[in-house]
Write a protein that holds these residues in place. Structure first.
Motif, PDB file in Angstrom:
ATOM      1  N   HIS A   1     -45.798  43.282   5.712  1.00  0.00           N
ATOM      2  CA  HIS A   1     -44.546  43.204   6.471  1.00  0.00           C
ATOM      3  C   HIS A   1     -44.310  41.810   7.028  1.00  0.00           C
ATOM      4  CE1 HIS A   1     -43.686  47.375   5.899  1.00  0.00           C
ATOM      5  NE2 HIS A   1     -44.853  47.733   6.400  1.00  0.00           N
ATOM      6  N   GLY A   2     -45.337  40.950   7.046  1.00  0.00           N
ATOM      7  CA  GLY A   2     -45.182  39.567   7.488  1.00  0.00           C
ATOM      8  C   GLY A   2     -44.742  38.623   6.391  1.00  0.00           C
ATOM      9  N   LEU A   3     -44.613  39.135   5.162  1.00  0.00           N
ATOM     10  CA  LEU A   3     -44.153  38.282   4.064  1.00  0.00           C
ATOM     11  C   LEU A   3     -42.703  37.873   4.297  1.00  0.00           C
ATOM     12  CD1 LEU A   3     -45.621  40.277   1.032  1.00  0.00           C
ATOM     13  CD2 LEU A   3     -46.441  38.074   1.909  1.00  0.00           C
ATOM     14  N   THR A   4     -42.390  36.635   3.974  1.00  0.00           N
ATOM     15  CA  THR A   4     -41.021  36.155   4.163  1.00  0.00           C
ATOM     16  C   THR A   4     -40.340  35.752   2.864  1.00  0.00           C
ATOM     17  OG1 THR A   4     -41.813  33.914   4.588  1.00  0.00           O
ATOM     18  CG2 THR A   4     -41.477  35.353   6.515  1.00  0.00           C
ATOM     19  N   GLY A   5     -41.110  35.595   1.788  1.00  0.00           N
ATOM     20  CA  GLY A   5     -40.500  35.167   0.537  1.00  0.00           C
ATOM     21  C   GLY A   5     -41.295  35.601  -0.672  1.00  0.00           C
ATOM     22  N   LEU A   6     -40.599  35.655  -1.786  1.00  0.00           N
ATOM     23  CA  LEU A   6     -41.171  36.078  -3.056  1.00  0.00           C
ATOM     24  C   LEU A   6     -40.487  35.291  -4.160  1.00  0.00           C
ATOM     25  CD1 LEU A   6     -42.670  38.128  -4.958  1.00  0.00           C
ATOM     26  CD2 LEU A   6     -40.722  39.652  -4.617  1.00  0.00           C
ATOM     27  N   THR A   7     -41.283  34.756  -5.088  1.00  0.00           N
ATOM     28  CA  THR A   7     -40.749  34.099  -6.274  1.00  0.00           C
ATOM     29  C   THR A   7     -41.380  34.743  -7.503  1.00  0.00           C
ATOM     30  OG1 THR A   7     -40.487  31.988  -5.126  1.00  0.00           O
ATOM     31  CG2 THR A   7     -40.495  31.913  -7.529  1.00  0.00           C
ATOM     32  N   VAL A   8     -40.556  35.093  -8.460  1.00  0.00           N
ATOM     33  CA  VAL A   8     -41.052  35.595  -9.742  1.00  0.00           C
ATOM     34  C   VAL A   8     -40.684  34.576 -10.807  1.00  0.00           C
ATOM     35  CG1 VAL A   8     -40.814  37.381 -11.507  1.00  0.00           C
ATOM     36  CG2 VAL A   8     -41.002  38.015  -9.093  1.00  0.00           C
ATOM     37  N   THR A   9     -41.692  34.170 -11.569  1.00  0.00           N
ATOM     38  CA  THR A   9     -41.508  33.209 -12.651  1.00  0.00           C
ATOM     39  C   THR A   9     -41.901  33.861 -13.961  1.00  0.00           C
ATOM     40  OG1 THR A   9     -42.009  31.370 -11.159  1.00  0.00           O
ATOM     41  CG2 THR A   9     -42.176  30.935 -13.531  1.00  0.00           C
TER      42      THR A   9
END
Length: 132
Positions: free
Chosen positions: A109-117
């Motif tokens: 729940h502390g995650l702020t971002g996600l990138t999928v490559t």
């Protein structure tokens, strides 16, 4: 900003509409390496970004739903050019749904971002980055 990245792979078939795609307008296959990078500004109470095992498991589940499919036949993608960029967004959005549902644990729940490559080859790839 802290981050961890987990990896899987994906094999699909699809075709494109539009002259810009040249011969790729015909049905063809694509194999991608899929990287999912999770970000947060501070580590959790265990000094991690997110549980790598859970992140790997959830990426695998999202990818499995697309793997060995002809995307032209999938109702979710009817009439859509399933470009590498577009598929990266689909995977990112589905992972984000899993984060919100708690599948990556309380610490996520502390995650702020996600990138999928999605890596099409050793010289070409596309990414989609989003907030959580």
């Amino acid at each position: 900003m802290f981050s961890i990245t987990v990896r899987d792979h994906l094999m699909i078939a699809h075709s494109f509409r539009g002259e810009v795609f040249g011969p790729a307008q015909r049905l063809h296959g694509a194999t991608f390496l899929v990287d999912a990078t999770f970000r947060r500004p501070e580590l959790d109470a265990d000094n991690i970004v997110v549980d790598i095992g859970l992140a790997t498991q959830e990426l695998n589940a999202v990818v499995a739903a697309l793997n060995y499919r002809n995307l032209d036949d999938e109702p979710d993608f009817a009439g859509i050019n399933t470009s590498t960029e577009f598929v990266a967004k689909v995977i990112a959005d589905r992972l984000a749904d899993r984060v919100r549902a708690g599948a990556l644990g309380e610490g996520a729940h502390g995650l702020t971002g996600l990138t999928v490559t999605l890596h099409e080859s050793h010289i070409a790839w596309a990414s989609y980055e989003r907030g959580l």
